[in-house]
Write a protein that holds these residues in place. Structure first.
Motif, PDB file in Angstrom:
ATOM      1  N   ALA A   1       5.089  13.391  -7.998  1.00 13.24           N
ATOM      2  CA  ALA A   1       5.616  12.584  -6.894  1.00 13.24           C
ATOM      3  C   ALA A   1       7.091  12.209  -7.079  1.00 13.24           C
ATOM      4  CB  ALA A   1       4.771  11.333  -6.711  1.00 13.24           C
TER       5      ALA A   1
ATOM      6  N   PHE B   1      -3.164   9.947   2.477  1.00 14.51           N
ATOM      7  CA  PHE B   1      -2.115  10.968   2.472  1.00 14.51           C
ATOM      8  C   PHE B   1      -2.102  11.720   3.787  1.00 14.51           C
ATOM      9  CE2 PHE B   1      -5.882  13.173   0.978  1.00 14.51           C
ATOM     10  CZ  PHE B   1      -5.804  14.422   1.564  1.00 14.51           C
TER      11      PHE B   1
ATOM     12  N   GLN C   1       6.075   7.743  -0.310  1.00 11.89           N
ATOM     13  CA  GLN C   1       6.352   8.747  -1.337  1.00 11.89           C
ATOM     14  C   GLN C   1       5.971  10.129  -0.830  1.00 11.89           C
ATOM     15  OE1 GLN C   1       6.649   8.206  -5.238  1.00 11.89           O
ATOM     16  NE2 GLN C   1       7.735   6.404  -4.498  1.00 11.89           N
TER      17      GLN C   1
ATOM     18  N   GLU D   1       0.839  -1.193   0.000  1.00 10.20           N
ATOM     19  CA  GLU D   1       0.000   0.000   0.000  1.00 10.20           C
ATOM     20  C   GLU D   1       0.875   1.243   0.000  1.00 10.20           C
ATOM     21  OE1 GLU D   1      -2.772  -0.250   3.250  1.00 10.20           O
ATOM     22  OE2 GLU D   1      -4.152  -1.357   1.947  1.00 10.20           O
ATOM     23  N   VAL D   2       0.501   2.206  -0.821  1.00 11.01           N
ATOM     24  CA  VAL D   2       1.282   3.430  -0.897  1.00 11.01           C
ATOM     25  C   VAL D   2       0.583   4.558  -0.147  1.00 11.01           C
ATOM     26  CG1 VAL D   2       2.231   5.182  -2.440  1.00 11.01           C
ATOM     27  CG2 VAL D   2       2.392   2.763  -3.049  1.00 11.01           C
ATOM     28  N   LYS D   3       1.240   5.012   0.906  1.00 11.55           N
ATOM     29  CA  LYS D   3       0.794   6.192   1.633  1.00 11.55           C
ATOM     30  C   LYS D   3       1.741   7.326   1.291  1.00 11.55           C
ATOM     31  CE  LYS D   3      -0.917   3.554   5.570  1.00 11.55           C
ATOM     32  NZ  LYS D   3      -0.721   3.255   6.999  1.00 11.55           N
ATOM     33  N   VAL D   4       1.196   8.501   1.093  1.00  7.48           N
ATOM     34  CA  VAL D   4       2.048   9.630   0.692  1.00  7.48           C
ATOM     35  C   VAL D   4       1.915  10.782   1.684  1.00  7.48           C
ATOM     36  CG1 VAL D   4       1.896   9.027  -1.756  1.00  7.48           C
ATOM     37  CG2 VAL D   4       0.264  10.658  -0.777  1.00  7.48           C
TER      38      VAL D   4
ATOM     39  N   ASN E   1      -0.119   3.668  -9.902  1.00  8.50           N
ATOM     40  CA  ASN E   1       0.164   3.343  -8.519  1.00  8.50           C
ATOM     41  C   ASN E   1      -0.860   4.002  -7.595  1.00  8.50           C
ATOM     42  OD1 ASN E   1       2.451   3.419  -6.055  1.00  8.50           O
ATOM     43  ND2 ASN E   1       2.579   1.758  -7.524  1.00  8.50           N
TER      44      ASN E   1
ATOM     45  N   VAL F   1      -2.880   5.292  -4.441  1.00  6.48           N
ATOM     46  CA  VAL F   1      -2.495   5.768  -3.119  1.00  6.48           C
ATOM     47  C   VAL F   1      -3.642   5.448  -2.156  1.00  6.48           C
ATOM     48  CG1 VAL F   1      -2.129   7.911  -1.800  1.00  6.48           C
ATOM     49  CG2 VAL F   1      -0.986   7.578  -4.018  1.00  6.48           C
TER      50      VAL F   1
END
Lengths: 356, 356
Positions: B234, B313, B219, B176-179, B308, B310
C-alpha cells in the motif's frame, strides 16, 4: 550588491562576477554556475514574486519533503549565442509545458509562463556574458522545483521552491559510447513516472549504470520492465535506430520522456527526406538487423548530449559493433539542428526565441 | 549551548528545550521535531565524525544532487518508553540493514553500525523526555541520507549527509480506511527501486493517491505494473489478507518493501497458531473471496501505522465491504506486537533493544 526591480521580478545583483576565473575552454559539464540564480517560492496556494539574486547556498529544514519523499522535478535547456551576440533559446515553450506535466504527475503546483518564460529571459539578460559564441558552446539552463514544506508524513508538500540555475557548457559526452541493453534492471513502470522529469527517475539508474560502467559500457538502453523485449530510452537521452535507411524511435509513453531534441530531430529528418517511423523497436529486431548488416546506426538525442552516436551495443553478453558510416544520419541531423540553434541556418520551424 | 564529546560523537546541546510548548495529547504525525538532530557527512570516501546539535535548517547548494537526481533514502522507526521510564528500540538492526540495502540500490555509501546504531542510542539518550509513556505514544525516528554533492550532471554524488531527526507521535492513521485497487497507476517497476526506501518512490504515489482521495479512498492497494492482477503493497504499508482463517501476504521482491512490521507480524501470527502463507494474492481471488464470504480481513502493516484495518475496497468501480469481526486477527496481532514494543509482554523474540 545593487538592487532593482522589473515589473515582475526583483533583482539583487552580485557585487562581483566569477566569470574571469572560469576557463571556458576546459569546462566539465554542470560543475560551474553563473553569478545569479532565480528563486520563486510557492506558499499559501500561490506563487510569490520571483527574485534574481547572487548564486549561493540556501537554508532548508531537515524535514523538507524533497529529502524524504522526492518531490523534485527539473528541465534541461540551453541558451546559444549567434554571431551578432544575440542570445537565443530553443523551444522554451516545450520545456515549460513538460515542466508542468511533470509537476502534475508529482502532485506539485504548475508554474505560470510569466515566471518560467519571463524568468528565463530576465536571468539570461543578466548572464549574457556567460553564453559564449561558437558552435558547441552554450549556457546550460536548469529550471527545477523542490518541495520545501516540512514534515515526515508521506503527503504532498504545501510549499515549493522554483529555481533557475545556469552552467556554461561545451559538450556533454566525449569518447566512444558503447551501450548495454537492459535485461534485468529497468527505468520506469507502466503507470509510473517515467514520462516525468522527476529527480527519482535518475538516482534509480545510478546503480545499474555503475554495473554497466564496470563492464565497459557508458550507457544503458532501457527496455520495458515487464518483458525486456522493447527498446525504450537511455535515461538521459531518447534513442534512434537506423535500419537500412529508415530511422525508428519509440513512441513517447508513460515510460518514455517526451524529449524536445527527439521531436525536433523527427521533424528535421522528415524535412531532409529521411523516412522516420515512430514505433517500438524490439530487441530481437535490433539483433537480427545487426546480424544481417541492415543496422546502420544507433544514436541518443537529448539537450545535454544533443546527438550522441553509439559505436556498439551488448546484449546477453554478446557485443555487436555498428558500422562506421560516411553518410551518418546522426551527424547530418546534429549539424542541421545545431545550425538552427546557433542561428547559422534559417529557422524555418520557428523554434528559436531571442532573449529580449 | 554546552558542548561535550563522546568517544564517537560530538555533541552540542540546545540551550533551551521546546518540549514545554508541545501538546503531546494532540500531535499531528511528523510535524514537530525534538530539540536535537544528528548529522554525519560523507566526504572523500569516508564518513566524518557525527555531530548531535540543535535541530535547525542547514545550508545546501542549489545544485545539490538530491534536488536534481533524487539520491535520498530514509528509514522509519519508533522508540517506546516502558513503565520504568526505560526507552526501547524495536529491531533497529533490521532498519540499519534495510537502510544499507537502499543505499546500495541508489549508489550511495553504506553507513556503519557505529554511526547508525550508536547515533540512535546517543540522540535518544539526549531526547528521552520526548518519549512519553503509555501505549500509542512513541517517538518516531527518521534516519535519512541525502546527496549533498554539487553539479547538474546525472551521476552519483561523492558527498552525502546522514541525519537522524525525531518527532513525537501518537498514531498515524485515524478513521475508517477504505482502499482502492490500482488498475492503471503503479508504484514500482520490475528491476526498479520499489524494494528500497527511496524518496522518489513516495512522490510517485502522491498524484494517484490524490485521485483516490477525491473518490473517497484513503489509500491505494498497488498491483504489479505489468498486469495489475497481483496485490502488492500500500505504499507506506505492507498488506495482509485474511481468507477464512489463513493470513496471506505477498512475498517481498524488487517491487515490495521488506517491512519490519510485516515480518514481525508473520512471526507473531505463527506463534499464535495462525496459518500464514507468504504468496502473491490475485485481485481475482480477493474479489471471489469477498463474494463468497470467505474474505474476513484486509490490513496494512507498517512502522508509522503499526496495524491498519481496512473496512472496504474498490475495484473496477465496485465497492466491496469487509465484515465487522469479533475476533479480528488485525487487532490481536497489533495487541501482541505493541505489548512487545512497550515491554508489557515478554519479548520472547529478542526484538527489543534498550537505549543504553
Amino acid at each position: 550588491m545593487t538592487s532593482n526591480t522589473t515589473n515582475e521580478i526583483d533583482i539583487v545583483r552580485a557585487s562581483t562576477s566569477k566569470i574571469d576565473a572560469v576557463d571556458f575552454e576546459n569546462l566539465t559539464f554542470g560543475n560551474i554556475f553563473t553569478d545569479h540564480m532565480l528563486i520563486c517560492d510557492y506558499k499559501n496556494g500561490a506563487w510569490e514574486k520571483p527574485l534574481i539574486k547572487p548564486y549561493e547556498p540556501f537554508l532548508i529544514d531537515p524535514s523538507a519533503k524533497v529529502f524524504h519523499y522526492g518531490q523534485a522535478i527539473f528541465e534541461g535547456m540551453k541558451a546559444y549565442k549567434d554571431e551578432n551576440d544575440a542570445v537565443w533559446l530553443f523551444r522554451p515553450d516545450e520545456n515549460h509545458k513538460r515542466f508542468n506535466h511533470s509537476a502534475k504527475r508529482l502532485a506539485m503546483p504548475e508554474i505560470p509562463e510569466e515566471i518560467f518564460i519571463n524568468g528565463l529571459h530576465e536571468i539570461l539578460k543578466i548572464e549574457k556574458d556567460w553564453v559564449k559564441k561558437g558552435k558547441g558552446n552554450s549556457l546550460y539552463i536548469r529550471p527545477f522545483m523542490i518541495a520545501i514544506g516540512t514534515g515526515v508524513i508521506a503527503q504532498p508538500s504545501t510549499q515549493y521552491r522554483f529555481m533557475i540555475i545556469l552552467s556554461p557548457a561545451r559538450s556533454y559526452y566525449s569518447g566512444e559510447v558503447k551501450v548495454i541493453i537492459a535485461e534485468h534492471y529497468s527505468r520506469a513502470a507502466n503507470g509510473g513516472i517515467g514520462a516525468a522529469k522527476a529527480a527519482g527517475n535518475y538516482s534509480a539508474q545510478f546503480y545499474p549504470t555503475k554495473l554497466a560502467n564496470e563492464k565497459g559500457f557508458q550507457q544503458i538502453i532501457w527496455t520495458d520492465d515487464a518483458t525486456h523485449t522493447k527498446l525504450e530510452e537511455a535515461g538521459t537521452m531518447n534513442l534512434f535506430f537506423r535500419i537500412k535507411d529508415t530511422l525508428y524511435t519509440a513512441p513517447t509513453s508513460e515510460r518514455i520522456l517526451d524529449g524536445v531534441t527527439r521531436k525536433s530531430l523527427i521533424e528535421i529528418a522528415k524535412k531532409e527526406g529521411i523516412a522516420v517511423e515512430v514505433r517500438s523497436v524490439l530487441v530481437s529486431e535490433l539483433i537480427e538487423a545487426s546480424k544481417d548488416g541492415s543496422l546502420m546506426e544507433i544514436f541518443g538525442a537529448g539537450t545535454a548530449a544533443v546527438v550522441n552516436p553509439v559505436v556498439g551495443f551488448s546484449y546477453q553478453d554478446t557485443y555487436y559493433e555498428l558500422p562506421k558510416l560516411e553518410n551518418s544520419f546522426a551527424l547530418l541531423l546534429k549539424e542541421k539542428l545545431t545550425n538552427i540553434q546557433y542561428k547559422i541556418d534559417d529557422d524555418t520551424f520557428g523554434w528559436t526565441v531571442k532573449v529580449k
